[in-house]
Design a protein around this motif. Structure first.
Motif, PDB file in Angstrom:
ATOM      1  N   MET A 298       0.833  -1.201   0.000  1.00  0.00           N
ATOM      2  CA  MET A 298       0.000   0.000   0.000  1.00  0.00           C
ATOM      3  C   MET A 298       0.871   1.256   0.000  1.00  0.00           C
ATOM      4  N   PRO A 299       0.678   2.160  -0.953  1.00  0.00           N
ATOM      5  CA  PRO A 299       1.485   3.387  -0.984  1.00  0.00           C
ATOM      6  C   PRO A 299       1.092   4.325   0.149  1.00  0.00           C
ATOM      7  N   ILE A 300       2.064   5.066   0.650  1.00  0.00           N
ATOM      8  CA  ILE A 300       1.807   6.005   1.732  1.00  0.00           C
ATOM      9  C   ILE A 300       2.686   7.231   1.558  1.00  0.00           C
ATOM     10  N   LEU A 301       2.109   8.416   1.741  1.00  0.00           N
ATOM     11  CA  LEU A 301       2.871   9.659   1.734  1.00  0.00           C
ATOM     12  C   LEU A 301       3.497   9.870   3.103  1.00  0.00           C
ATOM     13  N   LEU A 302       4.729  10.342   3.134  1.00  0.00           N
ATOM     14  CA  LEU A 302       5.429  10.564   4.397  1.00  0.00           C
ATOM     15  C   LEU A 302       5.735  12.048   4.572  1.00  0.00           C
ATOM     16  N   PRO A 303       4.843  12.775   5.253  1.00  0.00           N
ATOM     17  CA  PRO A 303       5.111  14.182   5.547  1.00  0.00           C
ATOM     18  C   PRO A 303       6.164  14.309   6.646  1.00  0.00           C
ATOM     19  N   PRO A 304       6.694  15.486   6.878  1.00  0.00           N
ATOM     20  CA  PRO A 304       7.686  15.669   7.942  1.00  0.00           C
ATOM     21  C   PRO A 304       7.136  15.223   9.297  1.00  0.00           C
ATOM     22  N   LEU A 305       8.023  14.704  10.143  1.00  0.00           N
ATOM     23  CA  LEU A 305       7.607  14.184  11.439  1.00  0.00           C
ATOM     24  C   LEU A 305       6.978  15.266  12.314  1.00  0.00           C
ATOM     25  N   ASP A 306       7.422  16.516  12.184  1.00  0.00           N
ATOM     26  CA  ASP A 306       6.840  17.549  13.042  1.00  0.00           C
ATOM     27  C   ASP A 306       5.357  17.748  12.739  1.00  0.00           C
ATOM     28  N   LEU A 307       4.962  17.604  11.465  1.00  0.00           N
ATOM     29  CA  LEU A 307       3.552  17.690  11.115  1.00  0.00           C
ATOM     30  C   LEU A 307       2.784  16.478  11.641  1.00  0.00           C
ATOM     31  N   GLN A 308       3.398  15.296  11.539  1.00  0.00           N
ATOM     32  CA  GLN A 308       2.759  14.101  12.078  1.00  0.00           C
ATOM     33  C   GLN A 308       2.547  14.231  13.585  1.00  0.00           C
ATOM     34  N   HIS A 309       3.551  14.754  14.286  1.00  0.00           N
ATOM     35  CA  HIS A 309       3.431  14.957  15.735  1.00  0.00           C
ATOM     36  C   HIS A 309       2.326  15.969  16.057  1.00  0.00           C
ATOM     37  N   LYS A 310       2.198  16.985  15.238  1.00  0.00           N
ATOM     38  CA  LYS A 310       1.152  17.983  15.452  1.00  0.00           C
ATOM     39  C   LYS A 310      -0.224  17.332  15.343  1.00  0.00           C
ATOM     40  N   PHE A 311      -0.395  16.502  14.315  1.00  0.00           N
ATOM     41  CA  PHE A 311      -1.667  15.805  14.157  1.00  0.00           C
ATOM     42  C   PHE A 311      -1.911  14.849  15.316  1.00  0.00           C
ATOM     43  N   SER A 312      -0.879  14.111  15.725  1.00  0.00           N
ATOM     44  CA  SER A 312      -1.004  13.163  16.827  1.00  0.00           C
ATOM     45  C   SER A 312      -1.414  13.865  18.121  1.00  0.00           C
ATOM     46  N   ALA A 313      -0.880  15.070  18.349  1.00  0.00           N
ATOM     47  CA  ALA A 313      -1.227  15.830  19.556  1.00  0.00           C
ATOM     48  C   ALA A 313      -2.704  16.228  19.543  1.00  0.00           C
ATOM     49  N   ILE A 314      -3.214  16.617  18.357  1.00  0.00           N
ATOM     50  CA  ILE A 314      -4.635  16.962  18.234  1.00  0.00           C
ATOM     51  C   ILE A 314      -5.499  15.733  18.516  1.00  0.00           C
ATOM     52  N   LYS A 315      -5.103  14.592  17.959  1.00  0.00           N
ATOM     53  CA  LYS A 315      -5.862  13.369  18.177  1.00  0.00           C
ATOM     54  C   LYS A 315      -5.841  12.969  19.650  1.00  0.00           C
ATOM     55  N   THR A 316      -4.672  13.073  20.296  1.00  0.00           N
ATOM     56  CA  THR A 316      -4.557  12.706  21.706  1.00  0.00           C
ATOM     57  C   THR A 316      -5.472  13.567  22.565  1.00  0.00           C
ATOM     58  N   LYS A 317      -5.509  14.858  22.298  1.00  0.00           N
ATOM     59  CA  LYS A 317      -6.361  15.764  23.057  1.00  0.00           C
ATOM     60  C   LYS A 317      -7.833  15.414  22.846  1.00  0.00           C
ATOM     61  N   GLN A 318      -8.184  15.107  21.596  1.00  0.00           N
ATOM     62  CA  GLN A 318      -9.564  14.749  21.297  1.00  0.00           C
ATOM     63  C   GLN A 318      -9.967  13.469  22.016  1.00  0.00           C
ATOM     64  N   ARG A 319      -9.088  12.453  21.961  1.00  0.00           N
ATOM     65  CA  ARG A 319      -9.410  11.175  22.600  1.00  0.00           C
ATOM     66  C   ARG A 319      -9.506  11.318  24.114  1.00  0.00           C
ATOM     67  N   SER A 320      -8.700  12.194  24.681  1.00  0.00           N
ATOM     68  CA  SER A 320      -8.765  12.430  26.122  1.00  0.00           C
ATOM     69  C   SER A 320     -10.115  13.023  26.510  1.00  0.00           C
ATOM     70  N   THR A 321     -10.613  13.930  25.678  1.00  0.00           N
ATOM     71  CA  THR A 321     -11.912  14.545  25.933  1.00  0.00           C
ATOM     72  C   THR A 321     -13.039  13.535  25.830  1.00  0.00           C
ATOM     73  N   LEU A 322     -12.901  12.605  24.878  1.00  0.00           N
ATOM     74  CA  LEU A 322     -13.970  11.641  24.631  1.00  0.00           C
ATOM     75  C   LEU A 322     -13.885  10.386  25.497  1.00  0.00           C
ATOM     76  N   ALA A 323     -12.810  10.243  26.248  1.00  0.00           N
ATOM     77  CA  ALA A 323     -12.572   8.989  26.974  1.00  0.00           C
ATOM     78  C   ALA A 323     -13.733   8.612  27.874  1.00  0.00           C
ATOM     79  N   THR A 324     -14.364   9.596  28.494  1.00  0.00           N
ATOM     80  CA  THR A 324     -15.462   9.306  29.418  1.00  0.00           C
ATOM     81  C   THR A 324     -16.785   9.078  28.701  1.00  0.00           C
ATOM     82  N   MET A 325     -16.800   9.250  27.384  1.00  0.00           N
ATOM     83  CA  MET A 325     -18.054   9.124  26.639  1.00  0.00           C
ATOM     84  C   MET A 325     -18.201   7.785  25.934  1.00  0.00           C
ATOM     85  N   ASN A 326     -17.162   6.958  25.894  1.00  0.00           N
ATOM     86  CA  ASN A 326     -17.206   5.774  25.049  1.00  0.00           C
ATOM     87  C   ASN A 326     -18.063   4.666  25.620  1.00  0.00           C
ATOM     88  N   ASP A 327     -17.448   3.667  26.213  1.00  0.00           N
ATOM     89  CA  ASP A 327     -18.188   2.475  26.610  1.00  0.00           C
ATOM     90  C   ASP A 327     -18.933   2.639  27.921  1.00  0.00           C
TER      91      ASP A 327
END
Length: 397
Positions: free
Chosen positions: A350-379
């Motif tokens: 499967m082909p994959i684009l590899l952007p700079p790691l700093d951009l990947q880390h920025k996205f990961s930080a947004i996802k982590t914050k979102q998941r932390s907010t939603l943690a109490t809403m899941n199961d």
């Protein structure tokens, strides 16, 4: 408090299956009156996507026996077994052989109370023990009629249904919040890395971003791991249910002994691994959390240990789910059909684009914050709803 019980057959005026479309040699038309199947019964509505139609003359042939009325319950007895739906308006559709119509006696049982009772049986997998048939499993009318329903006074039934209505409304609102948050994350990803980003980023493949030899693997096949070898506790075994919602969650408990694990160590799953379902419900994806205990994966999952110097797990997970390159590649690899099976070779290439790691880390930080907010809403809300339902039907609330 212990309430009397009564078999379902004594509490209904009507209970029968729908049109046997094959035996009756039903002829469909391009438009007219839809025939719904069990797959069209959703949580709180009928989904008419992909239905087939009857002409006016054929509709009259099968009406009114196969036309639900307001206050009826439709129950899936084949396919999505146990799903049910209250018809809350007059309908101009018919139902097929894999659906039961149940018309409660209103003077004995409240329809919402009965629907919630069916939902409770579904949640505890009650119907599984009574399935019959060969390749196609089903619940027959005799089994349905013998289900024993706790029967408090009618006013108490309505009180129980009203409590569950309120609890269910809260649960649904939180599920909607989770869905909106997921849509937000998809939008963020595509804005940062999507088709319209003029990036000039390097294109690689999944095979080239794994951390080590064996960093891309499926679980043990055939006699390597038999169902008879699962035990009550021990080393966890991850399967489709742990990734099917596109986020990691604990599903059905499966364990092997520490001695068996020693023979299957090469299938160990690590925190940060990306899991992809490759059998059954294919193409679902999840990132293994940091607090994972010692575990292996089954043959139904592909497990990827990424080289975080090249690619972050959160980025790969989102790329697989959201990016046009990944989605088109998988569609082409399965010749446009429903993905009923993927293989390791397809995922490796499967082909994959590899952007700079700093951009990947920025996205990961947004996802982590979102998941932390939603943690109490899941199961938690679903578990609390099931607990409340159990207590109400046993007379404890």
């Amino acid at each position: 408090m212990t309430w009397p019980v009564m078999p379902l057959s004594n509490l209904v005026d009507v209970m029968h299956q729908g049109i046997n479309t094959a035996a009756d040699k039903v002829e469909y038309s391009q438009s007219g009156y839809p025939i719904i199947q069990s797959k069209h019964l959703k949580e709180n509505c009928v989904d008419f996507d992909g239905v087939k139609y009857l002409s006016e003359s054929d509709f009259q042939k099968y009406s009114p026996k196969y036309v639900p009325q307001k206050g009826d319950i439709l129950f899936a007895n084949i396919g999505s077994i146990g799903k049910s739906l209250i018809i809350d308006t007059g309908s101009t559709f018919l139902f097929a052989w894999n659906v039961f119509l149940i018309r409660p006696k209103q003077e004995l049982i409240d329809v919402s109370y009965l629907k919630y009772f069916f939902d409770r049986l579904l949640s505890i997998k009650y119907y599984d023990q009574y399935l019959t048939g060969g390749t196609v499993k089903f619940v027959n009318k005799k089994v349905m009629g013998e289900i024993e329903i706790p029967l408090p006074p009618l006013e108490e039934q309505k009180r129980i249904a009203a409590i569950l209505d309120k609890a269910d409304s809260i649960r649904r609102k939180r599920q909607q919040a989770i869905q909106l948050a997921d849509e937000f994350l998809r939008s963020v990803f595509l804005d940062m890395f999507g088709d319209f980003v003029d990036s000039g980023w390097k294109q690689s493949s999944v095979e080239k971003i794994v951390s080590k030899k064996g960093g891309l693997r499926t679980g043990p096949f055939g006699s390597q791991l038999l169902h008879s070898e699962f035990v009550e506790s021990g080393i966890s075994v991850l399967g489709i249910d742990n990734a099917v919602d596109n986020n990691f969650k604990w599903g059905k408990p499966r364990f092997i002994t520490p001695e068996k694990y020693e023979k299957l160590k090469k299938y160990t799953v690590y925190s940060g691994d990306v899991l992809i379902t490759i059998m059954g419900t294919c193409g679902r994806c999840a990132v293994v959390p940091d607090d994972i205990p010692v575990a292996i994966n089954t043959k139904h999952l592909c497990c990827i240990t990424v080289d975080t110097r090249k690619c972050l797990p959160d980025y790969l997970h989102a790329f697989f789910l959201y990016h046009r390159i990944a989605r088109n590649y998988l569609k082409a690899s399965t010749k446009g059909a429903i993905m009923d099976g993927l293989n390791l070779g397809v995922i490796k290439e499967m082909p994959i684009l590899l952007p700079p790691l700093d951009l990947q880390h920025k996205f990961s930080a947004i996802k982590t914050k979102q998941r932390s907010t939603l943690a109490t809403m899941n199961d938690d809300d679903s578990s609390l709803f099931r607990t409340l339902s159990s207590a109400l039907f046993s007379g404890c609330v």
